[in-house]
Write a protein that holds these residues in place. Sequence first.
Motif, PDB file in Angstrom:
ATOM      1  N   GLU A   1       0.835  -1.190   0.000  1.00 31.28           N
ATOM      2  CA  GLU A   1       0.000   0.000   0.000  1.00 31.28           C
ATOM      3  C   GLU A   1       0.879   1.251   0.000  1.00 31.28           C
ATOM      4  O   GLU A   1       1.900   1.302   0.688  1.00 31.28           O
ATOM      5  CB  GLU A   1      -0.917   0.006   1.224  1.00 31.28           C
ATOM      6  CG  GLU A   1      -1.961  -1.094   1.224  1.00 31.28           C
ATOM      7  CD  GLU A   1      -3.013  -0.882   0.144  1.00 31.28           C
ATOM      8  OE1 GLU A   1      -3.230   0.291  -0.244  1.00 31.28           O
ATOM      9  OE2 GLU A   1      -3.599  -1.876  -0.315  1.00 31.28           O
ATOM     10  N   PRO A   2       0.499   2.291  -0.752  1.00 29.46           N
ATOM     11  CA  PRO A   2       1.270   3.532  -0.730  1.00 29.46           C
ATOM     12  C   PRO A   2       1.053   4.296   0.575  1.00 29.46           C
ATOM     13  O   PRO A   2       0.184   3.938   1.392  1.00 29.46           O
ATOM     14  CB  PRO A   2       0.719   4.310  -1.929  1.00 29.46           C
ATOM     15  CG  PRO A   2      -0.674   3.797  -2.097  1.00 29.46           C
ATOM     16  CD  PRO A   2      -0.647   2.355  -1.676  1.00 29.46           C
ATOM     17  N   ALA A   3       1.846   5.314   0.774  1.00 35.07           N
ATOM     18  CA  ALA A   3       1.693   6.139   1.969  1.00 35.07           C
ATOM     19  C   ALA A   3       0.345   6.845   1.961  1.00 35.07           C
ATOM     20  O   ALA A   3      -0.313   6.982   0.921  1.00 35.07           O
ATOM     21  CB  ALA A   3       2.836   7.145   2.049  1.00 35.07           C
ATOM     22  N   SER A   4      -0.080   7.287   3.134  1.00 34.47           N
ATOM     23  CA  SER A   4      -1.376   7.960   3.245  1.00 34.47           C
ATOM     24  C   SER A   4      -1.402   9.194   2.353  1.00 34.47           C
ATOM     25  O   SER A   4      -0.508  10.051   2.420  1.00 34.47           O
ATOM     26  CB  SER A   4      -1.617   8.351   4.708  1.00 34.47           C
ATOM     27  OG  SER A   4      -2.844   9.027   4.833  1.00 34.47           O
ATOM     28  N   GLY A   5      -2.415   9.269   1.503  1.00 32.35           N
ATOM     29  CA  GLY A   5      -2.516  10.380   0.577  1.00 32.35           C
ATOM     30  C   GLY A   5      -1.687  10.230  -0.675  1.00 32.35           C
ATOM     31  O   GLY A   5      -1.695  11.119  -1.534  1.00 32.35           O
ATOM     32  N   GLY A   6      -0.978   9.118  -0.824  1.00 34.35           N
ATOM     33  CA  GLY A   6      -0.147   8.889  -2.001  1.00 34.35           C
ATOM     34  C   GLY A   6      -0.871   8.065  -3.048  1.00 34.35           C
ATOM     35  O   GLY A   6      -1.967   7.551  -2.835  1.00 34.35           O
ATOM     36  N   ARG A   7      -0.242   7.947  -4.183  1.00 30.26           N
ATOM     37  CA  ARG A   7      -0.807   7.195  -5.306  1.00 30.26           C
ATOM     38  C   ARG A   7       0.243   6.213  -5.812  1.00 30.26           C
ATOM     39  O   ARG A   7       1.430   6.552  -5.895  1.00 30.26           O
ATOM     40  CB  ARG A   7      -1.218   8.153  -6.427  1.00 30.26           C
ATOM     41  CG  ARG A   7      -1.975   7.475  -7.571  1.00 30.26           C
ATOM     42  CD  ARG A   7      -2.191   8.455  -8.711  1.00 30.26           C
ATOM     43  NE  ARG A   7      -3.015   9.580  -8.336  1.00 30.26           N
ATOM     44  CZ  ARG A   7      -4.342   9.622  -8.451  1.00 30.26           C
ATOM     45  NH1 ARG A   7      -4.988   8.573  -8.927  1.00 30.26           N
ATOM     46  NH2 ARG A   7      -5.021  10.698  -8.117  1.00 30.26           N
TER      47      ARG A   7
END
Length: 570
Positions: A560-566
Amino acid sequence: MKDRLPPSLYVPPHQRLGSLPPDYAFHPLPLSYSPIRYVSAYDDCVSEEAFDREPMLSALHCANLDEWKRNLSMLLRDSVKQEVISREKKDRRDFDKLAALASSLGLYSHAYAKVVVFSKIPLPNYRFDLDDKRPQREVNLHIDLLKRVEAYLNEYLTKKSKRMDRFSRTSSTSSIATDEGLLEQTELMAATKTTLDNILWQRSLQLRDRQEYWQQSVEGRRMLESRRSLPAFKQRDLVLTAISQNQVTVISGETGCGKTTQIPQFILESEIEANRGAFCSIICTQPRRISAMSVSERVAYERGEQLGESVGYKVRLEGVRGRDTRLLFCTTGILLRRLLVDRNLRGVTHVIVDEIHERGMNEDFLLIILKDLLPRRPELKLILMSATLDAELFSSYFGGAGVVHIPGFTYPVRSHFLENILEMSGYRLTQYNQIDDYGQERTWKMNKQIPRKRKSQIASVVEDALRAADLKEFSPETRESLSCWNPDCIGFNLVEFILCHICENERPGGILVFMTGWDDITSLKEKLQIHPIFGNPHRVMLLACHGSMASFEQRLIFEEPASGGRKIVL
C-alpha cells in the motif's frame, strides 16, 4: 663429481641445511657446476630462457635478506598469525636462500606458481586459494584417504543398486520430480502398505482437526463470511458435484468471481473433511510467477496458515512447501517439467489449469499432454478454468466435459481512446514531441521514427481509420493533433502528461501502465523519477513489474502507498 649429490636423493629446499646426514653434507661446488633449480609442478611460467638467466639472477640482496629475517622473527612471536605470503618477484627468485633461512628458524616454506609461503605448519603441494587460475589439476592424495573414499563410494553404489531393484522405474523418476518441489517423497519407503496407510490416516485426522479449529475460531468465521460474498462460493456445491461426476470439468467465470482462490480451496476442504487430506495432492497451474506466488499467499491466509503448511508454491528456482502441503500452485512450465520425468503424475489426484483462455504455447501443449494422460489415469481429476465464455470449445476438445458457469460481478469500466484523452487534457501532438529518444536502442528507435516517403503498414492503417472516422464532435485542435500522430512512437511525453493530469485532477487510486518491454519500462521509470511529482516518494509510489525481475521485487506491487499517495505500476 664427489661434490655432487647422489642423483637418486631429492632434498627439498627448506631441508638442505642442518638436516642431512654427514655423508651427504654440502660442499662448495666447482665453478663449472650449473646450479639446480627446483621448480614446482604447478609453475606455468617456467621456460628454458629462465634457466639461461638463472646465474645472473641468483644473487641475494642483503637488504632483502635482512627484511625477511625481521618478518620471519615477527611471525614466530605472533601467536595468532600462522604464515607469511609474498607475491614479489624478487622473493620467488631468491626462494632457495629464503627457504634456508626459514628452515634455520624452524619454519616451513613452499614455492607455488606465483606465490611463496612461509608457515609454522607443513605446507601441501597445492593450495587452491593461492592459484589464480584454479584449473582442474591432479592432486596427489594419501593412499589411506583414497581407500576410504573408494570404500564409501562402493557402499553408496551397493545401496543404490538395491533400491533400484526394490522399486520400479516410476518410483525412481518421481524422486527427480521431488527436486522440483512438486511431490513429497515417501518417508517410509520400506514400510508395508498397511503401515503407510495408517500414517496417512493419522495425518488426515490432524489436517481435519486443524481445519475445524480454524473454521470455529473468531478469525476463521470472519474470513468465512468474507469468502461467502464471492460469487464462486455460492456455487460451491455445484462445482464439487461436477468435479466428482466428471473426470474433466470446465469452469468459466467472469473476472472477480473468485474462482482462482476459491475452487482449489473447495477441493482441498472437501478432501480434508472426508479424511482424505493426506491422500490428495492438488496442483494448480498459473501462467505467471507472480500469480502463483500471490495466489498461494492469499489462499494460505484465508486458511489461517503460514505459507508452506497445507498450501505452497513452486516457480523456477524458488518454492515454499512442507511435509503436509496438499495444494501446490506452480507455473505451467514447472508442471511440464514434472511430466518429463513422471508422465503418469504419480500421486497427484487433481490438476487445475487456470487462465486457459490466454492460449499460450505452454498452456496448449500442457492440455495436449493431459488429454493423452487421462486414459492411463482414470482416477485423476482435471479442472480447467477460464475467464471467458469459450468453455464449450474446451469441453468439446475433451470429449464433452462437464461445464459449470459462475456468474460474477464486474466494476464499471469507462474506455477513453486517444481522441478522448487529447480532448479532455488539452495536450497537443506535434511532429517533434513524439520522438522517443531513450533506452539502449535509442539510435534505432529514432531512425525508425523519422518520417519516410514509404510509410509503415501500421501508419497506413491508422491514416485510413482517421479518414473514415467521424471526428466532428471534437475540437479543431484535437483533429489537428490526430493528423500529426505517429503510430510508430510510444510517446513518453504524452504518457508523462496524462499521468500528471490524473494525479492532479482525478480521484485517488492506483495507475497501471502497460509497456511493450523491459527497455520501455526502465526508460519510462527513469524519465518519471526526475519529475517533481513522480519523483516525490511521499506523493507517488513508482514501481516496475516484469517477469525477469526477482520475486521480492515483484511482490512490491502489492504494498500500500503512503497515506494520501498514489501507486503507479509500470
